[in-house]
Design a protein around this motif. Sequence first.
Motif, PDB file in Angstrom:
ATOM      1  N   VAL A   1     -10.234 -27.078   3.812  1.00  0.00           N
ATOM      2  CA  VAL A   1     -10.910 -25.915   4.384  1.00  0.00           C
ATOM      3  C   VAL A   1     -11.685 -25.137   3.326  1.00  0.00           C
ATOM      4  CG1 VAL A   1      -9.324 -25.658   6.326  1.00  0.00           C
ATOM      5  CG2 VAL A   1      -8.847 -24.471   4.179  1.00  0.00           C
ATOM      6  N   GLU A   2     -11.578 -25.532   2.064  1.00  0.00           N
ATOM      7  CA  GLU A   2     -12.260 -24.815   0.987  1.00  0.00           C
ATOM      8  C   GLU A   2     -13.782 -24.906   1.089  1.00  0.00           C
ATOM      9  OE1 GLU A   2      -8.242 -25.142   0.238  1.00  0.00           O
ATOM     10  OE2 GLU A   2      -9.584 -26.860   0.410  1.00  0.00           O
ATOM     11  N   LEU A   3     -14.299 -25.858   1.829  1.00  0.00           N
ATOM     12  CA  LEU A   3     -15.748 -25.947   2.031  1.00  0.00           C
ATOM     13  C   LEU A   3     -16.269 -24.803   2.901  1.00  0.00           C
ATOM     14  CD1 LEU A   3     -16.338 -29.759   2.643  1.00  0.00           C
ATOM     15  CD2 LEU A   3     -17.080 -28.415   0.692  1.00  0.00           C
ATOM     16  N   LEU A   4     -15.390 -24.218   3.678  1.00  0.00           N
ATOM     17  CA  LEU A   4     -15.780 -23.154   4.611  1.00  0.00           C
ATOM     18  C   LEU A   4     -15.696 -21.785   3.936  1.00  0.00           C
ATOM     19  CD1 LEU A   4     -13.787 -24.311   7.745  1.00  0.00           C
ATOM     20  CD2 LEU A   4     -16.163 -24.801   7.185  1.00  0.00           C
ATOM     21  N   PRO A   5     -16.469 -20.821   4.428  1.00  0.00           N
ATOM     22  CA  PRO A   5     -16.306 -19.446   3.930  1.00  0.00           C
ATOM     23  C   PRO A   5     -14.879 -18.955   4.211  1.00  0.00           C
ATOM     24  CG  PRO A   5     -18.295 -19.637   5.274  1.00  0.00           C
ATOM     25  CD  PRO A   5     -17.540 -20.928   5.423  1.00  0.00           C
ATOM     26  N   LYS A   6     -14.379 -18.081   3.379  1.00  0.00           N
ATOM     27  CA  LYS A   6     -12.996 -17.597   3.517  1.00  0.00           C
ATOM     28  C   LYS A   6     -12.719 -17.026   4.904  1.00  0.00           C
ATOM     29  CE  LYS A   6     -12.147 -16.731  -1.332  1.00  0.00           C
ATOM     30  NZ  LYS A   6     -11.827 -15.763  -2.365  1.00  0.00           N
ATOM     31  N   THR A   7     -13.712 -16.365   5.489  1.00  0.00           N
ATOM     32  CA  THR A   7     -13.498 -15.744   6.800  1.00  0.00           C
ATOM     33  C   THR A   7     -13.318 -16.790   7.908  1.00  0.00           C
ATOM     34  OG1 THR A   7     -15.900 -15.574   7.073  1.00  0.00           O
ATOM     35  CG2 THR A   7     -14.740 -13.633   6.236  1.00  0.00           C
ATOM     36  N   TRP A   8     -13.750 -18.017   7.697  1.00  0.00           N
ATOM     37  CA  TRP A   8     -13.631 -19.071   8.710  1.00  0.00           C
ATOM     38  C   TRP A   8     -12.343 -19.874   8.564  1.00  0.00           C
ATOM     39  CZ3 TRP A   8     -17.389 -21.132  12.269  1.00  0.00           C
ATOM     40  CH2 TRP A   8     -18.540 -20.350  12.375  1.00  0.00           C
ATOM     41  N   ARG A   9     -11.741 -19.862   7.404  1.00  0.00           N
ATOM     42  CA  ARG A   9     -10.635 -20.782   7.107  1.00  0.00           C
ATOM     43  C   ARG A   9      -9.450 -20.624   8.047  1.00  0.00           C
ATOM     44  NH1 ARG A   9     -11.086 -20.435   0.520  1.00  0.00           N
ATOM     45  NH2 ARG A   9     -13.223 -21.262   0.462  1.00  0.00           N
ATOM     46  N   ALA A  10      -9.022 -19.412   8.322  1.00  0.00           N
ATOM     47  CA  ALA A  10      -7.889 -19.205   9.226  1.00  0.00           C
ATOM     48  C   ALA A  10      -8.252 -19.589  10.659  1.00  0.00           C
ATOM     49  CB  ALA A  10      -7.427 -17.755   9.165  1.00  0.00           C
ATOM     50  N   TRP A  11      -9.507 -19.379  11.047  1.00  0.00           N
ATOM     51  CA  TRP A  11      -9.943 -19.653  12.419  1.00  0.00           C
ATOM     52  C   TRP A  11      -9.880 -21.138  12.761  1.00  0.00           C
ATOM     53  CZ3 TRP A  11     -14.677 -21.852  14.405  1.00  0.00           C
ATOM     54  CH2 TRP A  11     -14.823 -21.682  15.795  1.00  0.00           C
ATOM     55  N   VAL A  12     -10.116 -22.013  11.785  1.00  0.00           N
ATOM     56  CA  VAL A  12     -10.126 -23.444  12.071  1.00  0.00           C
ATOM     57  C   VAL A  12      -8.722 -24.037  12.145  1.00  0.00           C
ATOM     58  CG1 VAL A  12     -12.396 -23.769  11.024  1.00  0.00           C
ATOM     59  CG2 VAL A  12     -10.361 -24.228   9.671  1.00  0.00           C
ATOM     60  N   LEU A  13      -7.714 -23.278  11.706  1.00  0.00           N
ATOM     61  CA  LEU A  13      -6.339 -23.780  11.715  1.00  0.00           C
ATOM     62  C   LEU A  13      -5.623 -23.412  13.003  1.00  0.00           C
ATOM     63  CD1 LEU A  13      -5.333 -22.768   8.072  1.00  0.00           C
ATOM     64  CD2 LEU A  13      -6.153 -25.002   8.862  1.00  0.00           C
ATOM     65  N   ASP A  14      -4.777 -24.339  13.493  1.00  0.00           N
ATOM     66  CA  ASP A  14      -3.950 -24.005  14.652  1.00  0.00           C
ATOM     67  C   ASP A  14      -2.663 -23.341  14.164  1.00  0.00           C
ATOM     68  OD1 ASP A  14      -2.323 -26.075  13.724  1.00  0.00           O
ATOM     69  OD2 ASP A  14      -2.265 -27.134  15.631  1.00  0.00           O
ATOM     70  N   ASP A  15      -1.744 -23.053  15.077  1.00  0.00           N
ATOM     71  CA  ASP A  15      -0.507 -22.355  14.716  1.00  0.00           C
ATOM     72  C   ASP A  15       0.361 -23.152  13.744  1.00  0.00           C
ATOM     73  OD1 ASP A  15      -1.222 -20.240  16.308  1.00  0.00           O
ATOM     74  OD2 ASP A  15      -0.088 -20.947  18.053  1.00  0.00           O
ATOM     75  N   ASP A  16       0.175 -24.478  13.718  1.00  0.00           N
ATOM     76  CA  ASP A  16       0.955 -25.331  12.811  1.00  0.00           C
ATOM     77  C   ASP A  16       0.219 -25.641  11.514  1.00  0.00           C
ATOM     78  OD1 ASP A  16       3.092 -25.524  14.646  1.00  0.00           O
ATOM     79  OD2 ASP A  16       2.037 -27.116  15.745  1.00  0.00           O
ATOM     80  N   GLY A  17      -0.942 -24.996  11.287  1.00  0.00           N
ATOM     81  CA  GLY A  17      -1.688 -25.190  10.061  1.00  0.00           C
ATOM     82  C   GLY A  17      -2.557 -26.431  10.036  1.00  0.00           C
ATOM     83  N   ARG A  18      -2.753 -27.070  11.203  1.00  0.00           N
ATOM     84  CA  ARG A  18      -3.618 -28.254  11.267  1.00  0.00           C
ATOM     85  C   ARG A  18      -5.067 -27.823  11.460  1.00  0.00           C
ATOM     86  NH1 ARG A  18      -0.515 -31.233  16.043  1.00  0.00           N
ATOM     87  NH2 ARG A  18      -0.787 -29.117  16.796  1.00  0.00           N
ATOM     88  N   VAL A  19      -5.988 -28.590  10.885  1.00  0.00           N
ATOM     89  CA  VAL A  19      -7.419 -28.287  10.969  1.00  0.00           C
ATOM     90  C   VAL A  19      -7.967 -28.839  12.292  1.00  0.00           C
ATOM     91  CG1 VAL A  19      -9.681 -28.616   9.902  1.00  0.00           C
ATOM     92  CG2 VAL A  19      -7.644 -28.369   8.459  1.00  0.00           C
ATOM     93  N   GLN A  20      -8.450 -27.940  13.163  1.00  0.00           N
ATOM     94  CA  GLN A  20      -9.004 -28.334  14.452  1.00  0.00           C
ATOM     95  C   GLN A  20     -10.424 -28.869  14.249  1.00  0.00           C
ATOM     96  OE1 GLN A  20      -7.901 -25.421  17.706  1.00  0.00           O
ATOM     97  NE2 GLN A  20      -7.508 -24.203  15.860  1.00  0.00           N
ATOM     98  N   ARG A  21     -10.648 -30.099  14.692  1.00  0.00           N
ATOM     99  CA  ARG A  21     -11.910 -30.791  14.426  1.00  0.00           C
ATOM    100  C   ARG A  21     -13.125 -30.020  14.910  1.00  0.00           C
ATOM    101  NH1 ARG A  21     -14.979 -33.864  17.541  1.00  0.00           N
ATOM    102  NH2 ARG A  21     -13.346 -34.099  19.078  1.00  0.00           N
TER     103      ARG A  21
END
Length: 113
Positions: free
Chosen positions: A83-103
């Motif tokens: 998720v480091e490629l994304l801006p910091k403000t987007w990083r939490a948004w792409v993760l689900d409750d289990d910390g997986r990256v939603q495609r």
Amino acid sequence: MDRVRSEVGLERLHVAAAIKPGSATHRLAAAQPAERQLQPLSHALHAGLDTVVLRGARSADDELLATLKRVRAARDRFVDEPVELLPKTWRAWVLDDDGRVQRTRYELGLWFV
């Protein structure tokens, strides 16, 4: 444009453009899963990306494009991408409750970058 004509069809695009918000047709379209609604648009965007030649790309751009292509090829709901490629403000948004990256969210974030 040829791919849009063949895969989506200009008539379908014209009909979609003419749908008024709040109409029965609009409500029916909104009831469909978002992935199904956006699938033709996604194919067209990817076709456009494939045809664009980027000049003066930096190594960060190369990494971004390579990641976009990997994510595009993935068919699972989740991807194993940093998720480091994304801006910091987007990083939490792409993760689900289990910390997986939603495609789909990750791909949107990459397009934003």
